[in-house]
Scaffold this active site. Structure first.
Site, PDB file in Angstrom:
ATOM      1  N   LYS A 133       0.826  -1.205   0.000  1.00 53.41           N
ATOM      2  CA  LYS A 133       0.000   0.000   0.000  1.00 53.41           C
ATOM      3  C   LYS A 133       0.869   1.267   0.000  1.00 53.41           C
ATOM      4  O   LYS A 133       2.077   1.186  -0.214  1.00 53.41           O
ATOM      5  CB  LYS A 133      -0.956  -0.048   1.205  1.00 53.41           C
TER       6      LYS A 133
HETATM    7  C1  PLP Z   1      -4.873  -4.662   0.296  1.00 53.16           C
HETATM    8  C2  PLP Z   1      -6.347  -4.569   0.295  1.00 53.16           C
HETATM    9  C3  PLP Z   1      -7.115  -5.058   1.356  1.00 53.16           C
HETATM   10  C4  PLP Z   1      -6.558  -5.892   2.477  1.00 53.16           C
HETATM   11  O1  PLP Z   1      -5.585  -5.293   3.226  1.00 53.16           O
HETATM   12  P1  PLP Z   1      -4.681  -6.181   4.218  1.00 53.16           P
HETATM   13  O2  PLP Z   1      -4.122  -5.143   5.148  1.00 53.16           O
HETATM   14  O3  PLP Z   1      -3.639  -6.815   3.370  1.00 53.16           O
HETATM   15  O4  PLP Z   1      -5.549  -7.149   4.909  1.00 53.16           O
HETATM   16  C5  PLP Z   1      -8.473  -4.847   1.328  1.00 53.16           C
HETATM   17  N1  PLP Z   1      -9.058  -4.204   0.325  1.00 53.16           N
HETATM   18  C6  PLP Z   1      -8.365  -3.729  -0.728  1.00 53.16           C
HETATM   19  C7  PLP Z   1      -9.095  -3.005  -1.802  1.00 53.16           C
HETATM   20  C8  PLP Z   1      -6.991  -3.897  -0.790  1.00 53.16           C
HETATM   21  O5  PLP Z   1      -6.309  -3.457  -1.852  1.00 53.16           O
END
Ligand code: PLP
Length: 380
Positions: free
Chosen positions: A182
């Site tokens: 992210k």
């Molecule tokens: C990465 C992501 C998640 C999940 O995040 P984690 O912290 O890895 O559990 C949920 N929704 C979207 C749209 C994502 O890109």
């Protein structure tokens, strides 16, 4: 290889971690509290309404539990969404109902939600594709008017806003992600916002074994009991984060404006460099008042060449991908929906590398390679 996503972790984050090590307290403590406070300020909500988690997925599971979603309930999810969202709904014994999305934005409209609504619809969970807010304002109004809960998967919308209001604060609850791919990265981590103060108070308990928050040394002294005694109010697992990761998160959140500014430049660079490539469409322009996090840069092809171009780029050291493959095609969810716009988007869309560490030369190389390879493939 040019990565599609990449974290920017450096000296400042290392120094913050070193400070935590020196305190001999690496568990959930002052740094987690500080990160939660900074995050609440960032999205403009009162401090008690946010709770940190060890992932966005854990936060989403908790949101579904707090919402009381269970057997007999239906939850509408755009089919282009993260697998963990559908898992959270299905694990609660409810039924994920997938709706279509617009082919160009990959975000759903109110009409898409309305098309699959039934009297069993309890909630809607939507993301903001690529960081674009989408029709979140109209969707929030529609949910409110129809007595349907709105949970925002704001995982990739950390800096996304509509008329200054943060994505994630339009609905009843929202979850953000700080995983390794992210923009703000804590290695792993998530944040939950719950609009209702009484429900929000339960979130930390659900994140930590269902333990009553009154346990602990100070409150035990106040109540003249032993500090190792406890009560549980729910049979919860353990999905808290810790001071090491929160210290990284606090630094990353301070750097967010700088990250977004660079991502905006890269998106503009792609927009310009790809504008006149025949058969390739760039992301649709943002409506007035909308701000994106520039989490994804997606291009769409007229012809049936997406997979070939992805392989071409890989051969030249450029990693691309498509997120999120439609969930209604995942057998385990038992959907027999036909969602033509999402299906078309899933065949034509490709995500190009975008992260704040990309150099102008790398962005130009990606754009030039796309241009050249598309010309070759389209000519066949
Ligand atoms: C990465 C992501 C998640 C999940 O995040 P984690 O912290 O890895 O559990 C949920 N929704 C979207 C749209 C994502 O890109």
């Amino acid at each position: 290889m040019i990565n599609i996503f990449q974290p920017s972790l450096g000296e400042a984050e290392l120094a913050a971690v070193a400070e935590v090590f020196a305190t001999n307290w690496i568990g959930k403590g002052a740094r987690v509290d500080g990160f939660e406070t900074a995050f609440a300020q960032h999205i403009g909500v009162p401090r008690p309404l946010v709770t940190s988690f060890n992932s966005c997925t854990a936060a989403t599971f908790t949101a579904v539990e707090l919402a009381g979603i269970g057997p007999g309930d239906e939850v509408i999810i755009p089919t282009v969404c993260f697998v963990g969202v559908a898992n959270a709904v299905a694990a609660a014994g409810a039924r994920p109902v997938f709706c279509d999305v617009a082919t160009r934005t990959l975000n759903p409209s109110v009409a898409d939600l309305d098309a699959v609504r039934t009297e069993r619809t309890r909630a809607v969970i939507v993301l903001h594709y690529g960081g674009h807010p989408g029709d979140i304002v109209a969707i929030a109004d529609w949910c409110r008017d129809n007595g349907i809960l709105l949970i925002e998967d704001a995982a990739i919308a950390i800096a996304s806003r509509v008329d200054g209001r943060a994505c994630g604060t339009f609905g009843d609850m929202a979850a953000w992600s700080f995983d390794h791919g992210k923009i703000v990265v804590t290695v792993d981590g998530g944040m939950l916002y719950v609009r209702d103060p009484e429900l929000a108070e339960r979130a930390p308990t659900l994140a930590y074994l269902g333990l009553e928050q009154s346990s602990g040394y100070d409150s035990a002294l106040r109540q003249r009991t032993r500090w190792w005694d406890f009560e549980v109010s729910s049979f919860s697992g353990r999905s808290v984060t810790n001071d090491v990761l929160a210290a990284i998160g606090a630094v990353q959140l301070r750097r967010l404006p700088e990250f977004i500014a660079r991502r905006r430049e890269i998106a503009a660079h792609y927009d310009e460099a790809l504008a006149n490539v025949g058969g390739v469409a760039c992301p649709p322009p943002l409506p007035a008042g909308h701000e994106t996090s520039y989490y994804m840069y997606w291009i769409q092809f007229d012809g049936d060449i997406r997979d070939e171009i992805a392989r071409d780029l890989y051969e030249e050291g450029i990693y691309t991908s498509f997120r999120y493959p439609p969930l209604h095609r995942v057998k385990a969810y038992g959907s027999d929906a036909r969602l033509p716009c999402a299906e078309e988007a899933a065949e034509r869309t490709l995500l190009l590398p975008i992260h704040q560490a990309l150099t102008d030369a790398e962005v130009e190389r990606v754009a030039e390679t796309v241009r050249r390879r598309v010309q070759v493939r389209s000519a066949r």
